[in-house]
Design an enzyme around this catalytic site. Sequence first.
Site, short mmCIF file in Angstrom:
data_model
loop_
_atom_site.label_atom_id
_atom_site.label_comp_id
_atom_site.label_asym_id
_atom_site.label_seq_id
_atom_site.Cartn_x
_atom_site.Cartn_y
_atom_site.Cartn_z
N HIS A 111 0.81 -1.22 0.00
CA HIS A 111 0.00 0.00 0.00
C HIS A 111 0.85 1.28 0.00
O HIS A 111 0.34 2.36 -0.29
CB HIS A 111 -0.99 0.00 1.18
CG HIS A 111 -0.39 0.28 2.51
ND1 HIS A 111 0.00 -0.70 3.38
CD2 HIS A 111 -0.13 1.45 3.15
CE1 HIS A 111 0.46 -0.17 4.49
NE2 HIS A 111 0.40 1.15 4.37
N ASP A 141 0.25 -7.59 1.38
CA ASP A 141 0.70 -6.21 1.56
C ASP A 141 2.23 -6.12 1.53
O ASP A 141 2.84 -5.40 2.32
CB ASP A 141 0.15 -5.63 2.87
CG ASP A 141 0.21 -4.10 2.89
OD1 ASP A 141 0.29 -3.50 1.79
OD2 ASP A 141 0.20 -3.52 3.98
N GLY A 212 3.58 6.46 7.95
CA GLY A 212 4.98 6.65 7.60
C GLY A 212 5.84 5.51 8.08
O GLY A 212 6.93 5.25 7.56
N ASN A 213 5.38 4.79 9.13
CA ASN A 213 6.07 3.59 9.59
C ASN A 213 5.82 2.39 8.67
O ASN A 213 6.53 1.38 8.75
CB ASN A 213 5.62 3.21 11.00
CG ASN A 213 6.41 3.91 12.09
OD1 ASN A 213 5.85 4.68 12.86
ND2 ASN A 213 7.71 3.65 12.16
N SER A 214 4.80 2.48 7.84
CA SER A 214 4.43 1.36 6.98
C SER A 214 5.61 0.86 6.17
O SER A 214 6.30 1.64 5.50
CB SER A 214 3.32 1.78 6.01
OG SER A 214 2.11 1.96 6.67
N LEU A 269 -7.75 -24.79 -1.34
CA LEU A 269 -8.41 -25.99 -0.83
C LEU A 269 -9.82 -26.13 -1.39
O LEU A 269 -10.24 -27.21 -1.76
CB LEU A 269 -8.45 -25.95 0.70
CG LEU A 269 -8.96 -27.19 1.44
CD1 LEU A 269 -8.12 -28.41 1.08
CD2 LEU A 269 -8.93 -26.95 2.95
N GLY A 270 -10.57 -25.02 -1.44
CA GLY A 270 -11.91 -25.05 -2.02
C GLY A 270 -13.03 -25.30 -1.02
O GLY A 270 -13.93 -26.10 -1.28
N VAL A 271 -12.99 -24.58 0.11
CA VAL A 271 -14.05 -24.72 1.11
C VAL A 271 -14.43 -23.35 1.64
O VAL A 271 -13.65 -22.40 1.59
CB VAL A 271 -13.61 -25.60 2.30
CG1 VAL A 271 -13.40 -27.04 1.89
CG2 VAL A 271 -12.35 -25.04 2.96
N LEU A 272 -15.66 -23.24 2.14
CA LEU A 272 -16.06 -22.10 2.94
C LEU A 272 -16.12 -22.58 4.39
O LEU A 272 -16.66 -23.66 4.66
CB LEU A 272 -17.44 -21.57 2.50
CG LEU A 272 -17.54 -21.05 1.07
CD1 LEU A 272 -18.93 -20.49 0.81
CD2 LEU A 272 -16.49 -20.00 0.79
N ILE A 273 -15.55 -21.79 5.29
CA ILE A 273 -15.41 -22.24 6.67
C ILE A 273 -15.94 -21.19 7.64
O ILE A 273 -16.15 -20.04 7.28
CB ILE A 273 -13.94 -22.56 7.03
CG1 ILE A 273 -13.06 -21.32 6.76
CG2 ILE A 273 -13.45 -23.77 6.26
CD1 ILE A 273 -11.62 -21.50 7.18
#
Length: 477
Positions: A111, A141, A212-214, A269-273
């Site tokens: 960012h 990020d 600014g620390n980012s 993996l292909g799941v909703l958790i």
Amino acid sequence: MTVRTRKILFCLQWLMLLVANAHSHGLPDFTRLVEENAPAVVNISTVSHSSRKAHPYHSPENMPLPENSPFNELFRHFFEDGQGGLPPEDTESLGSGFIISADGYLLTNHHVVDGADEIVVRLSNRKAYEAKLVGSDEASDIALLKIEATDLPVVKIGSSKNLKIGEWVLAIGSPFGFEATVTAGIVSAKGRSLPSENYVPYIQTDVAINPGNSGGPLFNLEGEVVGINSQIFSRSGGFMGLSFAVPIELAMNVVEQLRRDGHVTRGYLGVLIQDVDRNLAESFGMSYPRGALVSKVIKDSPASRGGLQAGDVILAFNGQSLRDSSQLPPLVGTTPVGSEVELTVLRQGREISLKIHIAKLPTEEETAQEEKAAEENEQPEQESNRLGLVFSELRAEDRKELEIPEGQGVLVSKVTEGPAQEAGIQPGDIILMMDGQKVTSVEQLARLVKAVPAGKSVALLLQKPGGPIFLALRMPK
């Protein structure tokens, strides 16, 4: 020797012990650490030539503006309402970074450089270089930059795995443009999951981090980089005691892929958790809540091919126990594509092991299902006064649109006062499973409801507009 003299000597000895103990357990001295590592920390400034809205400092809640501020309306006009975007002139932003190789590779946050037309890196010796963006990864990020220079000072890469809660850590960066600013604190927590951040198990600290620390480094007392300062939780725009850093192991994995491929590939993996709460744990016969509850298995996914089912609770991934569901995505995402992993799964009260081959995460996320308003259904309805629900059969077009398998699912037509309403069931929801059994018809669901003993908690798998979810429901007496 008089009694008074003995007392005085005793007090003096006691005071000497206190002083010695204070010296041996005093605050750490960071001076040598800073002297050795500050030259490898850089200031990063970016310039964007295009007209665009200002990019706010990256934070979980996007730093809500103070409601009582006299400048509130002005800020909203220029930064939120989309009407008063920045004028068509150059815009600048500041951040931090650190050098990881003597030939000019350095790390910062995605960012910090996102959308930049020019990136300038300033070293501690005041030399400035124009940097080239090698690659950037929004999900973690992390951004990798390169400057044309040699014999540069570098940081020592460490490991966040050995960090302990309460351990001292130190940050060097450029908050608000003040270069080479040093702040210190302790590790507050590890493996933090933040909203909309699925692939990063953040290190939480109380180190003072500000805009600014980012992109700056987080050091341990050995002078090793253990994380990259990335986010703050703030309602004011400044430091409030909650700072978050990307673990260095994850960052270096991203760096390796960016240098080799120019992009980052993640496991899939292909799941909703979802998390297992206390009531769901009770309904599954678990002694305490843990693991990741599978609410949906994506068709033709690695999970589907490996035999994972909705209603399974994933307790461990490749031998690593899961405290909650937020631990699973980072583990899957950092697993090399094509690798075989072992899942420990709780199914119908019994632990089993599944072998699954991890695939590549699709480049585009699946589109969320659109909300569907409840329509009058001509199918026969059957009311269960015990739950306060009115059921009806699913229509073929509804089944096709929601990708619900043939012969499964019953529509909730009406919700009256009762346990179902208290549990959060709403009209338009589709009941897919109850107490571990697939729901196939109105009549079958009525039998299942009738058979559950009073006072028992049962898990219902519902298809809601936002996706499938398990809810625990306690049967009334």
